[in-house]
Scaffold this motif. Structure first.
Motif, PDB file in Angstrom:
ATOM      1  N   GLU A 152       8.186   8.369  -8.370  1.00 57.03           N
ATOM      2  CA  GLU A 152       8.643   8.143  -6.999  1.00 57.03           C
ATOM      3  C   GLU A 152       8.935   6.666  -6.755  1.00 57.03           C
ATOM      4  O   GLU A 152       9.912   6.318  -6.085  1.00 57.03           O
ATOM      5  N   GLU A 153       8.104   5.802  -7.324  1.00 57.83           N
ATOM      6  CA  GLU A 153       8.314   4.369  -7.177  1.00 57.83           C
ATOM      7  C   GLU A 153       9.605   3.937  -7.877  1.00 57.83           C
ATOM      8  O   GLU A 153      10.391   3.153  -7.328  1.00 57.83           O
ATOM      9  N   GLU A 207       0.825  -1.208   0.000  1.00 62.03           N
ATOM     10  CA  GLU A 207       0.000   0.000   0.000  1.00 62.03           C
ATOM     11  C   GLU A 207       0.856   1.254   0.000  1.00 62.03           C
ATOM     12  O   GLU A 207       0.501   2.253  -0.617  1.00 62.03           O
ATOM     13  N   ASN A 208       1.994   1.201   0.698  1.00 65.91           N
ATOM     14  CA  ASN A 208       2.896   2.357   0.720  1.00 65.91           C
ATOM     15  C   ASN A 208       3.369   2.694  -0.689  1.00 65.91           C
ATOM     16  O   ASN A 208       3.366   3.850  -1.089  1.00 65.91           O
ATOM     17  N   LEU A 209       3.783   1.669  -1.426  1.00 66.44           N
ATOM     18  CA  LEU A 209       4.259   1.913  -2.794  1.00 66.44           C
ATOM     19  C   LEU A 209       3.123   2.305  -3.718  1.00 66.44           C
ATOM     20  O   LEU A 209       3.317   3.101  -4.642  1.00 66.44           O
ATOM     21  N   ASP A 210       1.939   1.779  -3.474  1.00 67.47           N
ATOM     22  CA  ASP A 210       0.790   2.113  -4.314  1.00 67.47           C
ATOM     23  C   ASP A 210       0.415   3.589  -4.195  1.00 67.47           C
ATOM     24  O   ASP A 210      -0.142   4.164  -5.124  1.00 67.47           O
ATOM     25  N   ASN A 211       0.751   4.206  -3.062  1.00 62.13           N
ATOM     26  CA  ASN A 211       0.449   5.624  -2.861  1.00 62.13           C
ATOM     27  C   ASN A 211       1.424   6.547  -3.582  1.00 62.13           C
ATOM     28  O   ASN A 211       1.204   7.758  -3.637  1.00 62.13           O
ATOM     29  N   PHE A 250      12.196   5.796  -8.385  1.00 63.51           N
ATOM     30  CA  PHE A 250      13.263   6.323  -7.536  1.00 63.51           C
ATOM     31  C   PHE A 250      13.525   5.377  -6.361  1.00 63.51           C
ATOM     32  O   PHE A 250      14.681   5.081  -6.042  1.00 63.51           O
ATOM     33  N   PHE A 251      12.463   4.879  -5.741  1.00 67.94           N
ATOM     34  CA  PHE A 251      12.598   3.952  -4.617  1.00 67.94           C
ATOM     35  C   PHE A 251      13.357   2.689  -5.038  1.00 67.94           C
ATOM     36  O   PHE A 251      14.282   2.252  -4.349  1.00 67.94           O
ATOM     37  N   TYR A 252      13.001   2.112  -6.151  1.00 71.03           N
ATOM     38  CA  TYR A 252      13.691   0.904  -6.633  1.00 71.03           C
ATOM     39  C   TYR A 252      15.160   1.180  -6.908  1.00 71.03           C
ATOM     40  O   TYR A 252      16.031   0.357  -6.608  1.00 71.03           O
ATOM     41  N   ARG A 253      15.442   2.323  -7.482  1.00 67.39           N
ATOM     42  CA  ARG A 253      16.835   2.663  -7.766  1.00 67.39           C
ATOM     43  C   ARG A 253      17.615   2.907  -6.479  1.00 67.39           C
ATOM     44  O   ARG A 253      18.809   2.592  -6.412  1.00 67.39           O
ATOM     45  N   LEU A 254      16.961   3.471  -5.469  1.00 69.64           N
ATOM     46  CA  LEU A 254      17.627   3.636  -4.172  1.00 69.64           C
ATOM     47  C   LEU A 254      18.037   2.279  -3.599  1.00 69.64           C
ATOM     48  O   LEU A 254      19.126   2.147  -3.034  1.00 69.64           O
ATOM     49  N   ILE A 303      14.249  15.234  -7.013  1.00 72.76           N
ATOM     50  CA  ILE A 303      14.812  14.321  -6.019  1.00 72.76           C
ATOM     51  C   ILE A 303      14.316  14.689  -4.625  1.00 72.76           C
ATOM     52  O   ILE A 303      13.892  13.825  -3.848  1.00 72.76           O
ATOM     53  N   GLU A 304      14.335  15.972  -4.304  1.00 73.43           N
ATOM     54  CA  GLU A 304      13.873  16.426  -2.988  1.00 73.43           C
ATOM     55  C   GLU A 304      12.402  16.086  -2.764  1.00 73.43           C
ATOM     56  O   GLU A 304      12.013  15.618  -1.689  1.00 73.43           O
ATOM     57  N   THR A 305      11.582  16.296  -3.781  1.00 71.51           N
ATOM     58  CA  THR A 305      10.147  15.973  -3.689  1.00 71.51           C
ATOM     59  C   THR A 305       9.944  14.479  -3.511  1.00 71.51           C
ATOM     60  O   THR A 305       9.141  14.045  -2.681  1.00 71.51           O
ATOM     61  N   TRP A 306      10.669  13.678  -4.282  1.00 76.15           N
ATOM     62  CA  TRP A 306      10.540  12.221  -4.192  1.00 76.15           C
ATOM     63  C   TRP A 306      10.999  11.716  -2.819  1.00 76.15           C
ATOM     64  O   TRP A 306      10.378  10.817  -2.259  1.00 76.15           O
ATOM     65  N   LEU A 307      12.053  12.300  -2.278  1.00 77.37           N
ATOM     66  CA  LEU A 307      12.500  11.916  -0.931  1.00 77.37           C
ATOM     67  C   LEU A 307      11.393  12.153   0.088  1.00 77.37           C
ATOM     68  O   LEU A 307      11.127  11.298   0.938  1.00 77.37           O
ATOM     69  N   GLN A 308      10.756  13.309   0.005  1.00 75.04           N
ATOM     70  CA  GLN A 308       9.688  13.631   0.956  1.00 75.04           C
ATOM     71  C   GLN A 308       8.504  12.671   0.824  1.00 75.04           C
ATOM     72  O   GLN A 308       7.885  12.292   1.821  1.00 75.04           O
ATOM     73  N   SER A 309       8.206  12.247  -0.385  1.00 81.77           N
ATOM     74  CA  SER A 309       7.124  11.273  -0.592  1.00 81.77           C
ATOM     75  C   SER A 309       7.483   9.929   0.046  1.00 81.77           C
ATOM     76  O   SER A 309       6.625   9.279   0.643  1.00 81.77           O
TER      77      SER A 309
END
Length: 130
Positions: free
Chosen positions: A23-24, A14-18, A26-30, A64-70
């Motif tokens: 942003e998703e 659910e977290n990723l679905d939001n 970015f998360f995978y690349r992190l 990047i800053e926006t995606w981090l906050q998400s």
């Protein structure tokens, strides 16, 4: 850099679905860039260079800053400071990844510290308990 495991349960998170699709991604690349303890440098310039080396001309630091906050808002990462530098910690790293290294390349978050991260230009603040 060791290989990382991405489990099929990520598709029903659910977290990723939001998250927005960018942003998703970015998360995978992190995930691929974190050390064996799920930590890394959180400076936007470094994150852009490591996660999007072929797109540094099209992806802005503000993205990047926006995606981090998400990711913070969805409790996927924690942002913290150590020695006046910004770092991130993947929240559920230990549940999904193996630690091969004996110690982290980056300092651990300090228990009980609260780091404020500006979430937008109007300076609304987001608290991250780390």
């Amino acid at each position: 850099m060791p290989n990382r495991i991405i489990k099929e349960s990520i598709c029903t998170s659910e977290n990723l679905d939001n998250l927005a699709p960018e942003e998703e991604i970015f998360f995978y690349r992190l995930i691929t860039q974190c050390d064996d303890f799920g930590r890394m440098d959180a400076r936007p310039q470094i994150l852009r260079a490591k996660c999007f080396p072929l797109r540094t001309d099209t992806i802005q630091l503000t993205d990047i800053e926006t995606w981090l906050q998400s990711l913070v808002k969805e409790n996927l990462i924690l942002l913290y400071e150590a020695d006046d530098k910004s770092y991130l910690q993947m929240v559920t790293w230990d549940k999904h990844q193996q630690k091969r290294a004996q110690k982290s390349k980056y300092p651990a978050p300090t228990d009980g510290s609260i780091i404020m991260q500006s979430s937008d230009i109007t300076c609304n603040q987001v608290y991250a308990n780390v």
